[in-house]
Design a protein around this motif. Structure first.
Motif, mmCIF file in Angstrom:
data_model
loop_
_atom_site.group_PDB
_atom_site.id
_atom_site.type_symbol
_atom_site.label_atom_id
_atom_site.label_comp_id
_atom_site.label_asym_id
_atom_site.label_seq_id
_atom_site.Cartn_x
_atom_site.Cartn_y
_atom_site.Cartn_z
ATOM 1 N N LYS A 7 11.315 -7.670 22.523
ATOM 2 C CA LYS A 7 12.188 -7.009 23.477
ATOM 3 C C LYS A 7 12.319 -7.792 24.775
ATOM 4 C CE LYS A 7 11.343 -2.342 21.681
ATOM 5 N NZ LYS A 7 10.878 -0.964 21.999
ATOM 6 N N ASP A 17 14.315 -8.834 29.958
ATOM 7 C CA ASP A 17 14.697 -8.132 28.739
ATOM 8 C C ASP A 17 15.563 -9.058 27.888
ATOM 9 O OD1 ASP A 17 13.384 -5.889 29.644
ATOM 10 O OD2 ASP A 17 15.204 -4.903 30.384
ATOM 11 N N ASP A 19 17.893 -8.536 25.880
ATOM 12 C CA ASP A 19 19.328 -8.266 25.827
ATOM 13 C C ASP A 19 20.071 -8.666 27.105
ATOM 14 O OD1 ASP A 19 18.411 -6.299 27.516
ATOM 15 O OD2 ASP A 19 19.069 -4.607 26.291
ATOM 16 N N LYS A 20 19.343 -9.151 28.110
ATOM 17 C CA LYS A 20 19.984 -9.592 29.350
ATOM 18 C C LYS A 20 20.184 -11.103 29.408
ATOM 19 C CE LYS A 20 18.250 -5.771 32.204
ATOM 20 N NZ LYS A 20 17.416 -5.402 33.376
ATOM 21 N N GLU A 22 21.629 -13.370 27.471
ATOM 22 C CA GLU A 22 22.945 -13.938 27.170
ATOM 23 C C GLU A 22 23.846 -13.920 28.398
ATOM 24 O OE1 GLU A 22 26.718 -12.720 24.398
ATOM 25 O OE2 GLU A 22 24.731 -12.653 23.449
ATOM 26 N N THR A 147 18.883 -16.948 22.871
ATOM 27 C CA THR A 147 17.815 -15.951 22.994
ATOM 28 C C THR A 147 16.914 -15.956 21.777
ATOM 29 O OG1 THR A 147 19.305 -14.565 24.320
ATOM 30 C CG2 THR A 147 17.317 -13.513 23.426
#
Length: 251
Positions: A7, A17, A19-20, A22, A147
């Motif tokens: 994560k 995180d 997902d941040k 990119e 990522t």
């Protein structure tokens, strides 16, 4: 923990995180896109051209081949591939960053390179191409910004034809202590100042220096390619390992 289930990830030396990342990487390349070619020449003293030439030679493209230049940025490799594969071949310049893709498209069109090149905005982790499609895939100085690197390598394997080859040109780990010390001094003291002077953006070049240090070393990346299913994986160190070219085949 498998890479794809994590994560959190690294953005340079920062933990963020996953997902941040990119969007944060996109911000870096939106900022530097217009001066990217100038900075490449300045910060590598032009040596990047030798590294890329060796990559093309190692790829051994031929007339009629389909080539994917992934994270192709401003199109240095695409330009060379386009001339070699000729009108019966095809080169796809793919990049996740639309600013970089636009700069690359405009540069190549200004050089008169049209007809056998197409442009695709694509995420390396989920390539929008059919299975067994390309003869050659290159990714130059792009993998360290991805990522989930394992997912990207697996995606590249999927879209390669049997017998096709992947070449990853990336900054790596210098092999000798003296070079490591010189490289650290240059990366963290000089490079950001050059970035500030030329692009008015020191922070992006601090990130790029940190991202190099966080990238897997030569043996680790070789194992990642093997784990993904590539065979006959090897690498060649250049400039004492500041840069390494990894090569693997799909059989």
């Amino acid at each position: 923990m498998p890479e794809d289930s994590q994560k959190s990830t690294h953005f340079g030396y920062k933990t963020i995180d996953a997902d941040k990342k990119e969007d944060m990487v996109a911000g870096v390349f939106h900022s530097v896109a217009a001066k990217y070619d100038i900075m490449n020449d300045v910060m590598s003293f032009g040596i990047h051209r030798i590294w890329k030439r060796f990559t093309i030679e190692s790829a051994a493209p031929r007339t009629g081949m389909k080539v994917l230049d992934l994270a192709g940025g401003t199109g240095d490799l695409t330009a060379k591939f386009s001339r070699i594969v000729g009108p019966t071949g095809q080169v796809t310049l793919a990049d996740i960053n639309d600013s970089m893709l636009k700069v690359g498209r405009d540069k190549l069109r200004d050089k008169g390179i049209v007809g056998n090149v197409n442009y695709v905005q694509a995420n390396a982790e989920a390539l929008p191409f059919p299975d067994n499609h390309f003869d050659i895939i290159t990714i130059a100085f792009g993998l360290r910004n991805v990522t989930h690197k394992g997912a990207a390598i697996a995606s590249m394997l999927r879209v390669l034809k049997p017998g096709g080859k992947l070449l990853i040109l990336e900054f790596s780990k210098p092999q000798h202590d003296v070079m490591r010390k010189i490289y650290d001094l240059y990366s963290f003291k000089i490079l950001p100042k050059m970035g500030k002077m030329i692009t008015k953006d020191a922070d992006s070049y601090e990130y790029l220096a940190e991202s190099i240090r966080m990238h897997p070393d030569q043996e680790t990346l070789k194992q990642m390619m093997t784990d993904a299913g590539f065979e006959q994986v090897s690498y060649t160190n250049m400039t004492d390992g500041i840069v390494a070219l990894h090569k693997g085949y799909k059989f």
